[in-house]
Design an enzyme around this catalytic site. Structure first.
Site, PDB file in Angstrom:
ATOM      1  N   THR A   1     -34.721  34.589 -16.411  1.00 40.54           N
ATOM      2  CA  THR A   1     -33.456  34.546 -17.074  1.00 40.54           C
ATOM      3  C   THR A   1     -32.890  35.836 -16.984  1.00 40.54           C
ATOM      4  O   THR A   1     -31.671  36.452 -16.837  1.00 40.54           O
ATOM      5  CB  THR A   1     -34.004  33.831 -18.411  1.00 40.54           C
ATOM      6  OG1 THR A   1     -34.114  32.814 -18.480  1.00 40.54           O
ATOM      7  CG2 THR A   1     -32.291  33.835 -19.075  1.00 40.54           C
TER       8      THR A   1
ATOM      9  N   GLY B   1     -39.648  36.522 -16.179  1.00 36.36           N
ATOM     10  CA  GLY B   1     -38.602  37.483 -16.504  1.00 36.36           C
ATOM     11  C   GLY B   1     -37.235  36.777 -15.738  1.00 36.36           C
ATOM     12  O   GLY B   1     -36.278  37.531 -15.298  1.00 36.36           O
TER      13      GLY B   1
ATOM     14  N   HIS C   1     -38.373  29.405  -7.346  1.00 36.78           N
ATOM     15  CA  HIS C   1     -39.807  29.524  -7.937  1.00 36.78           C
ATOM     16  C   HIS C   1     -40.875  29.476  -6.844  1.00 36.78           C
ATOM     17  O   HIS C   1     -42.107  29.605  -7.162  1.00 36.78           O
ATOM     18  CB  HIS C   1     -40.155  28.345  -9.202  1.00 36.78           C
ATOM     19  CG  HIS C   1     -39.609  28.998 -10.220  1.00 36.78           C
ATOM     20  ND1 HIS C   1     -39.242  30.088 -10.887  1.00 36.78           N
ATOM     21  CD2 HIS C   1     -38.932  28.097 -11.365  1.00 36.78           C
ATOM     22  CE1 HIS C   1     -38.685  30.137 -11.962  1.00 36.78           C
ATOM     23  NE2 HIS C   1     -38.598  28.949 -12.487  1.00 36.78           N
TER      24      HIS C   1
ATOM     25  N   ARG D   1     -37.743  33.159 -26.035  1.00 36.45           N
ATOM     26  CA  ARG D   1     -38.824  33.054 -26.894  1.00 36.45           C
ATOM     27  C   ARG D   1     -38.870  34.440 -27.800  1.00 36.45           C
ATOM     28  O   ARG D   1     -38.645  34.606 -28.979  1.00 36.45           O
ATOM     29  CB  ARG D   1     -40.058  32.599 -26.296  1.00 36.45           C
ATOM     30  CG  ARG D   1     -41.143  32.288 -27.470  1.00 36.45           C
ATOM     31  CD  ARG D   1     -42.119  31.472 -26.822  1.00 36.45           C
ATOM     32  NE  ARG D   1     -43.061  32.620 -26.125  1.00 36.45           N
ATOM     33  CZ  ARG D   1     -44.045  33.285 -26.615  1.00 36.45           C
ATOM     34  NH1 ARG D   1     -44.457  33.136 -28.092  1.00 36.45           N
ATOM     35  NH2 ARG D   1     -44.624  34.149 -26.051  1.00 36.45           N
ATOM     36  N   LYS D   2     -39.560  35.384 -26.853  1.00 32.89           N
ATOM     37  CA  LYS D   2     -39.600  36.609 -27.654  1.00 32.89           C
ATOM     38  C   LYS D   2     -39.197  37.804 -26.737  1.00 32.89           C
ATOM     39  O   LYS D   2     -38.849  38.851 -27.172  1.00 32.89           O
ATOM     40  CB  LYS D   2     -41.249  36.885 -27.960  1.00 32.89           C
ATOM     41  CG  LYS D   2     -41.722  36.255 -29.122  1.00 32.89           C
ATOM     42  CD  LYS D   2     -42.937  36.413 -29.478  1.00 32.89           C
ATOM     43  CE  LYS D   2     -43.615  35.744 -30.854  1.00 32.89           C
ATOM     44  NZ  LYS D   2     -44.771  36.437 -31.285  1.00 32.89           N
TER      45      LYS D   2
END
Length: 349
Positions: free
Chosen positions: A94, A92, A154, A312-313
């Protein structure tokens, strides 16, 4: 007056040369440490690169992440007003970058001409991890950014320097169901994997992920590090779940604003400001913007991503379309064992 100006110019040039010498010595010391450490580290198969290296308990890309970890640990200068978004890839990042940027800057920009309409979230909210690969001017410019600096990473909690742990800066962390993290990472990194490397099959990715071998993994250790830190220092770090953000974004965004010291007023709520931020930053809105369909984001000279790869989704539960029952049972068993006694569960309440 002329003598004063000449003297000033000489002083400025001298100071600039001294700074360049300092930058050069830092770079040399940093590369020396990198060259000394690299051959000593265990290696495993990489998802994006040929290999990952095992550094202080976590798997990193040798040329990208390891260098960044050393630079952050030894050279990065934290500021007490900094706001960091810490995430494992594909949990999550972005979406939350957009939400934090829009929330913090809601009085600066009009929604009709908002920067997020013409710039990707990663341009508005840069990766700290990528700065080490930039020019000296860019790295020096990091110190001059106006507060609060919005920076993402990250890296796991254990790899952060003490200065980031003990300063007044704030962290936001988001986790996600490991099954969705596995699927999303495989799709994303498969598209980015160099053509000269053989494709990484989903079965291989599954086995590596279960062993903890993934970029910035093991995933469970990454999550637990920030989870435990959030329990000990709730004023320092806000721990979020992707599934809860999907289920009730209004509640989570208001909680996010409160934590960051920018709570929404009753007037803002009545005018629909919170809902407008959620709409602006939604998957549907961002993924359909021209900037996120056609533009690119350059993390370093040889690491360029098409913005559309970050969209993507944006769903929960897509793992059901890709994992076998045996895979599901195995991953759930690992998760249950890893989280045992922590008080943490994945998914929405």
């Amino acid at each position: 007056m002329a003598a004063h100006l000449l003297s000033s110019e000489v002083d400025n040039a001298s100071n600039q040369n001294k700074q360049e010498d300092v930058n050069l010595s830092v770079e040399m010391a940093y590369y020396k440490k990198y060259r000394e450490i690299l051959p000593t580290l265990p290696i495993a198969k990489g998802w994006l690169t040929q290999h990952l290296v095992h550094y202080q308990g976590f798997w990193l890309t040798p040329n990208l992440s390891l260098k960044a970890a050393l630079w952050i640990q030894d050279e990065f200068k934290v500021q007490p007003t900094d706001i960091f978004l810490a995430t494992f890839p594909k949990t999550g990042t972005t979406w939350l970058k957009a939400l934090i940027f829009a929330t913090i800057n809601r009085t600066r920009f009009d929604f009709s001409t908002h920067p997020l309409l013409t710039s990707g979230p990663h341009d508005c909210f840069p990766f700290l991890d990528a700065y080490v690969h930039q020019s000296h001017e860019t790295i020096s410019g990091l110190d001059a950014l106006p507060p609060p600096r919005l920076l993402s990473t990250h890296f796991c909690h254990d790899l952060l320097p003490d200065s980031m742990i003990t300063s007044g800066c704030k962290f936001v962390y988001i986790c996600r169901d490991p099954k969705d993290v596995l699927v999303s990472n495989w799709f994303f990194l498969s598209k980015m994997r160099p053509k000269e490397l053989a494709p990484l099959s989903f079965q291989e990715a599954f086995e590596l992920f279960c062993q903890g071998i993934s970029h910035f993994g093991p995933y469970w250790d990454h999550v637990l590090g920030y989870w435990k830190w959030s329990l000990e220092n709730p004023e320092k770090i806000l721990f979020l779940k992707y599934e809860e953000l999907k289920k009730d974004p209004l509640v989570v965004v208001k909680r996010l604003a409160e934590f960051l010291g920018h709570p929404f007023s009753l007037e803002e709520e009545s005018k629909g400001v919170v809902r407008e931020i959620i709409r602006l930053c939604s998957f549907e809105s961002l993924s359909n913007l021209e900037v996120n369909k056609t533009n690119i984001h350059k993390f370093k000279s040889d690491m360029i991503f098409n913005n559309n790869l970050f969209f993507r989704k944006g769903e929960t539960g897509d793992w059901k379309n890709h994992l076998t029952n045996e895979m599901i049972e195995h991953l759930d068993k690992i998760t249950l064992e890893k989280l045992s006694g922590s008080g943490l569960t994945f998914g929405a309440l």
